[in-house]
Design an enzyme around this catalytic site. Structure first.
Site, mmCIF file in Angstrom:
data_model
loop_
_atom_site.group_PDB
_atom_site.id
_atom_site.type_symbol
_atom_site.label_atom_id
_atom_site.label_comp_id
_atom_site.label_asym_id
_atom_site.label_seq_id
_atom_site.Cartn_x
_atom_site.Cartn_y
_atom_site.Cartn_z
ATOM 1 N N ALA A 4 34.409 38.210 32.391
ATOM 2 C CA ALA A 4 35.214 39.764 32.619
ATOM 3 C C ALA A 4 34.232 40.466 32.849
ATOM 4 O O ALA A 4 34.179 41.386 33.708
ATOM 5 C CB ALA A 4 35.747 39.918 31.257
ATOM 6 N N GLU A 5 32.685 40.906 32.202
ATOM 7 C CA GLU A 5 31.977 41.811 32.355
ATOM 8 C C GLU A 5 31.348 41.914 34.172
ATOM 9 O O GLU A 5 30.489 42.547 34.179
ATOM 10 C CB GLU A 5 30.850 41.812 31.496
ATOM 11 N N SER A 6 30.597 40.213 34.099
ATOM 12 C CA SER A 6 30.118 40.550 35.305
ATOM 13 C C SER A 6 31.051 41.032 36.862
ATOM 14 O O SER A 6 30.191 40.821 37.629
ATOM 15 C CB SER A 6 30.054 38.836 35.632
ATOM 16 N N SER A 65 32.692 39.588 26.925
ATOM 17 C CA SER A 65 32.518 38.665 27.771
ATOM 18 C C SER A 65 32.846 37.266 26.690
ATOM 19 O O SER A 65 31.672 36.332 26.799
ATOM 20 C CB SER A 65 32.098 38.150 28.564
ATOM 21 N N ALA A 83 30.992 45.984 31.161
ATOM 22 C CA ALA A 83 29.811 45.272 31.448
ATOM 23 C C ALA A 83 28.408 47.105 31.168
ATOM 24 O O ALA A 83 28.141 47.564 32.135
ATOM 25 C CB ALA A 83 29.175 45.398 33.115
#
Length: 948
Positions: free
Chosen positions: A876-878, A697, A534
């Site tokens: 993954a980023e969230s 992601s 992120a």
């Protein structure tokens, strides 16, 4: 060097060998080929080197052989089990998702064995205390699954469960892999200690020349002279490689595409030639027969500098009298504006409610347990082969080609098994160093950095300063926002185009009709900044979710209620100007509400004046990849009826292996293949087509969709008129190809309303991927008033990532992401070049800082995405996007002090509490990061257009 003959009983077998008495036990073991014992930090801080010496768990990287008695008993990971006879701990690690990157797994498993030898029936607290006491560090999992694994294995060892019971936890079968807890294909080798990571390959690379870097110990200087005459004479030295030996342009060529950029992206040297720009820049490489010889010789290289003024912060580098770090390029080299709706200068004076606040974030280090390591050689055809860890094998070869002096088709990149990266390995710098050395020496070279070198050399998450304002009407609806964000780019432009993500996420996921946003990138003499889960969104959410809480308080609304009122509904427009594919924000808030209310009740009932409890909430997320993206994969039918997937889904710990397997198995279900009948050839540009990088992601969507395309082509080719499928022999006999390329290309302009609806960087009108992953974070903290220490008691994420491809991988990303968020909020930093170069000094998040069990959960909304492969999005980023600000919002809820500067270390919190007790009102003054309105007005009045 003092050579000795030593005898140890290793895994029950007497072994005699020669070693240096000053070698560590870890080095001696590894030199015997037992490379399951890893060396990570090299300072006894991570436990990757754990072995059991004479019945006691030790960290073998700091135990000198001179302190180990002959005939001592040593148990390593290789002594626990085999592929056909796993130890319960090894199987439990696999089925519980304890293996992600797997670099730390052997050390943890050996540590757990030592615990169970002493205490066969531990509680979860016993397990956590043991791992904390013995400094077992994991950067991937968030620890919860590791405790689960120990508890399950202990039950098996006591006879309360069977190994078959453990296997059933995976929930997969020959018929079903997708959307299960199927064990990752790479897990077996990792729990056995048989998977060879970069330095393991180095230990076994007979005849390789070992490299040691000569790095800068100053932040900014002209290089006047490099004297390596003494180093050349040192024992074992083969060659000293400097900038003059580089056959290409000696630059990383990562273009900056923004129309506003004053930099082209070609300023970073591979080996510094005229200047150094930060601590840790590489000036030369020493090649020698052994690692020790190379390192000793590197100490003899003398670099003469002319010291230059070094800028440690954006505020310093932005000053009018600041000197240009890269001559000819202004320090603030990139602005990104966003204009939407009415000018906010008309909105704020008329608003019923206005809040404003400033915040700053830290340069967070990624801190994988494995430091940088890799190999390179030139093959018989003149192709440069580089083996290292990277998020993008094709990305790397294209970015280093001109710098090393080869065409991209003469470079082959192979992904080594990777000990976690979390974004930093998208940087191609290490590949360039290895490539330059291999070409200069025409010999197989290998290099493993010390952890201190790794910390200084690699990129970091950017730090930032933000001034923000929010306006609401009398009903509590957001009507305007202003965000001014200044990002520290460090010393190089790498990934500078991500500056656009800041203005795109500012205000997300709320319905904000009127916006003025401005972001900027400024050079400093700190580590360059790069990808980290992120990226930039963490900085935006830090300020924005703080403002949202401040507004809720000013209006007199609960923070949950205010968010529920203002999040997007179906069809509404995001701040970047477009609709998105999934509008599940209210559903996620509804999902989170019971836990939020439960924790608020707990905090109210259990808070004391000495230990104050509070609850915070935040919303975060990230887009899944980018528009105009492309991925290719190849499926091949083999003579034995198996199928091979050739794909560059780089597995850097997140589960690229099981993702590739799951999509392939699901897409080829008509063939009735078992998981074992699907072979994976991953991340080698010499064998695989280009599936793109593994970050942002994007991989589930891009690689998954390309896999479906290849599978569809293969199945159509195999299918007979009667509905059955041809064998390989029948395909060959009928002259039908057995290998098919799957391609997936994203629409370059999704959701366009017409031909004139196009990206316009001048106003910040974005064309971004319509898919996004979203998380609502709910956190409870305890604030110790006496010390200022903040302890996270509960942390929960309620997530929308579409259909979950593999639950163990998704869980790992969730728990690991929250672990990183806790560190980001409370302890982790990279500023002090002496203190922050090891795990403990940099504030690494060990197990005691992370909640466990029911206090640490992920809940998936799991609504399939209509246009994505089998409904799966990215995730993954969230999971690391906004957890940090939920912690700081909870600190305010608990104590009434609002922490605006990361990390919120105990000394900062204590000072804030003391000021509050004295009646001193704290408010972060606006940062002096430029004329917000003046810059925006200028950019609007002077649009920039590309000229072909």
């Amino acid at each position: 060097m003092s050579v000795e003959r030593r005898v140890l009983v290793i895994n029950g077998v007497e072994r005699s060998f020669l070693c240096d008495s000053e070698d560590s036990l870890a080095e001696a073991i590894r030199n015997l080929g037992l490379t399951g014992t890893k060396i990570g930090c090299g300072a006894g801080q991570c436990g990757a080197c754990n072995v059991i010496l004479d019945g006691k768990l030790i960290r073998s990287c700091v135990r000198k052989m001179s302190k180990v008695k002959d005939h001592s008993s040593v148990i390593t990971i290789e002594g626990l089990g085999t592929a056909n006879n796993l130890h319960p701990l090894q199987l439990s690690w696999m089925v519980n998702g304890g293996v992600q990157c797997g670099f730390c797994s052997p050390g943890f498993i050996v540590s757990a064995k030592a615990l169970l030898d002493e205490n066969p029936k531990p509680t979860r607290s016993d397990v956590r205390d043991w791992f904390q006491k013995n400094r077992n560090a994991c950067r991937c999992t968030g620890y919860k699954q590791l405790v689960d694994a120990v508890m399950d294995a202990a039950a098996v060892m006591r006879g309360e469960k069977t190994m078959e019971d453990l296997m059933r936890k995976a929930g997969s079968s020959d018929e079903k892999v997708f959307n299960t807890r199927h064990i990752r294909p790479a897990a077996l080798g990792k729990v056995l200690g048989e998977t060879d990571f970069g330095d393991d390959i180095a230990v076994k690379a007979e005849g390789a020349w070992h490299l040691a870097p000569v790095t800068s110990d100053v932040a900014h200087a002209n290089i006047l002279n490099i004297d390596y005459s003494e180093a050349e004479k040192a024992p074992g030295v083969r060659q000293i490689i400097t900038a003059k030996d580089v056959k290409g342009m000696n630059r990383i060529t990562w273009p900056v595409s923004s129309i506003f950029s004053k930099a082209d992206g070609f300023e970073r040297p591979i080996l510094c030639d005229t200047k150094v720009f930060r601590y840790g820049d590489v000036i030369a490489l020493v090649a020698a027969d052994t690692r020790k010889q190379a390192r000793e010789a590197a100490k003899l290289v003398k670099v003469e500098y002319e010291l230059l003024l070094a800028y440690d912060t954006v505020l310093e580098a932005m000053a009018e009298d600041a000197q240009e770090i890269h001559p000819g390029i202004p320090n603030t080299f990139l602005y990104k504006p966003r204009y939407k709706g009415k000018d906010t200068r008309e909105i704020f004076p008329e608003a019923a409610y206005v809040v404003e606040g400033s915040s700053s974030t830290t340069m967070q280090p990624h801190m994988p347990i494995e430091p940088e390591s890799g190999q390179a050689f030139v093959d018989k055809d003149g192709t440069l082969t580089v083996m290292y860890k990277t998020h993008g094998v094709y990305t790397s070869k294209n970015l280093i080609a001109a710098g090393v002096g080869l065409e991209p088709d003469k470079i082959r990149i192979i992904l080594n098994p990777a000990g976690g990266t979390f974004g930093y390995a998208l940087s191609p710098g290490y590949a360039a160093l290895l490539g330059v050395a291999a070409l200069a020496t025409n010999h197989l070279v290998t290099m493993t950095m010390s952890y201190e070198e790794h910390q200084r050399y690699t990129g970091k998450r950017p730090s930032s300063y933000t001034n923000g304002r929010l306006a609401c009407d009398k009903d509590g609806k957001i009507i305007g926002q202003e965000l001014h964000m200044a990002f520290d780019k460090g010393c190089y432009t790498e990934l500078a185009d991500m500056a656009g993500k800041a203005i795109n996420f500012a205000g997300w996921p709320y319905n904000v009709p009127n916006i003025l946003n401005l972001s900027s990138y400024t050079f400093t003499n700190r580590a360059f900044t790069t990808a980290y889960r992120a990226p930039l969104a963490t900085d935006v959410f830090m300020n924005y979710e703080m403002l949202v809480d401040m507004m809720a308080e000013k209006i007199g609304m609960d923070p949950w209620d205010f968010r529920y009122k203002n999040v997007l509904r179906e069809g509404e427009i995001l701040p970047h100007g477009r609709k998105v594919a999934n509008y599940n924000y209210t559903k996620l808030l509804d999902l989170a509400k019971p836990k939020y209310e439960e924790l608020k009740k707990h905090a109210k009932e259990n808070s004391t004046p000495e230990k104050q409890l509070g609850v915070g909430i935040s919303i975060g997320g990230f887009t899944c990849g980018s528009v105009g993206d492309r991925a290719e994969i190849m499926l091949e039918l083999n003579p034995d009826g198996t199928v091979t997937n050739f794909c560059t889904w780089q597995d850097v710990g997140q589960g690229g292996d099981v993702g590739a397997l799951a999509f392939t198995h699901e897409a080829l279900r008509p063939l009735g293949l078992t998981p074992e009948q699907i072979r994976l050839v991953l991340s080698d540009t010499g064998q695989c087509p280009n599936a793109g990088y593994s970050a942002g992601s994007r991989s589930n969507i891009m690689c998954g969709s390309a896999t479906l395309d290849a599978a569809d082509k293969l199945l159509k080719a195999m299918k007979k008129e009667d509905g059955t499928y041809r064998t390989y022999d029948e395909m060959v006999k009928d002259g039908i190809p057995t290998k098919y390329l799957g391609v997936y290309e994203r629409d370059p302009n999704p959701f366009a309303s017409g031909p004139d609806d196009v990206f316009d960087e001048n106003i910040g009108y974005a064309v971004i991927a319509q898919e996004a992953s979203v998380g609502v974070f709910v956190t409870e903290v305890e604030v110790d008033v006496a010390t200022g220490k903040v302890r996270v008691l509960d942390m929960h994420v309620f997530s929308d990532i579409g259909t979950v491809v593999n639950y163990t991988s998704a869980d790992g990303q969730a728990y690991g992401g929250m672990q990183h968020s806790i560190g980001y909020a409370l302890s982790e930093d990279f500023r002090d070049m002496k203190k922050h170069v090891n795990l403990i000094g940099a504030g690494f998040t060990f197990i005691e800082s992370v909640p466990d069990g029911d206090h640490y959960t992920v809940t998936y909304l799991e609504e399939p995405r209509m246009d994505d492969p089998y409904g799966a999005g990215g995730g993954a980023e969230s999971f690391q996007s906004a957890g940090h600000i939920s912690i700081l919002n909870a600190v305010y809820n608990a104590s009434g002090v609002r922490m605006t500067e990361l990390p919120a270390t105990p000394d900062k919190v204590k000072k804030a509490l003391d000021d509050k007790a004295k009646g001193i009102k704290r408010k972060q003054e606006k940062y002096d990061i430029g004329d917000f309105y003046g810059i925006l007005d200028y950019l609007k009045a002077n649009p920039v257009y590309r000229t072909e």
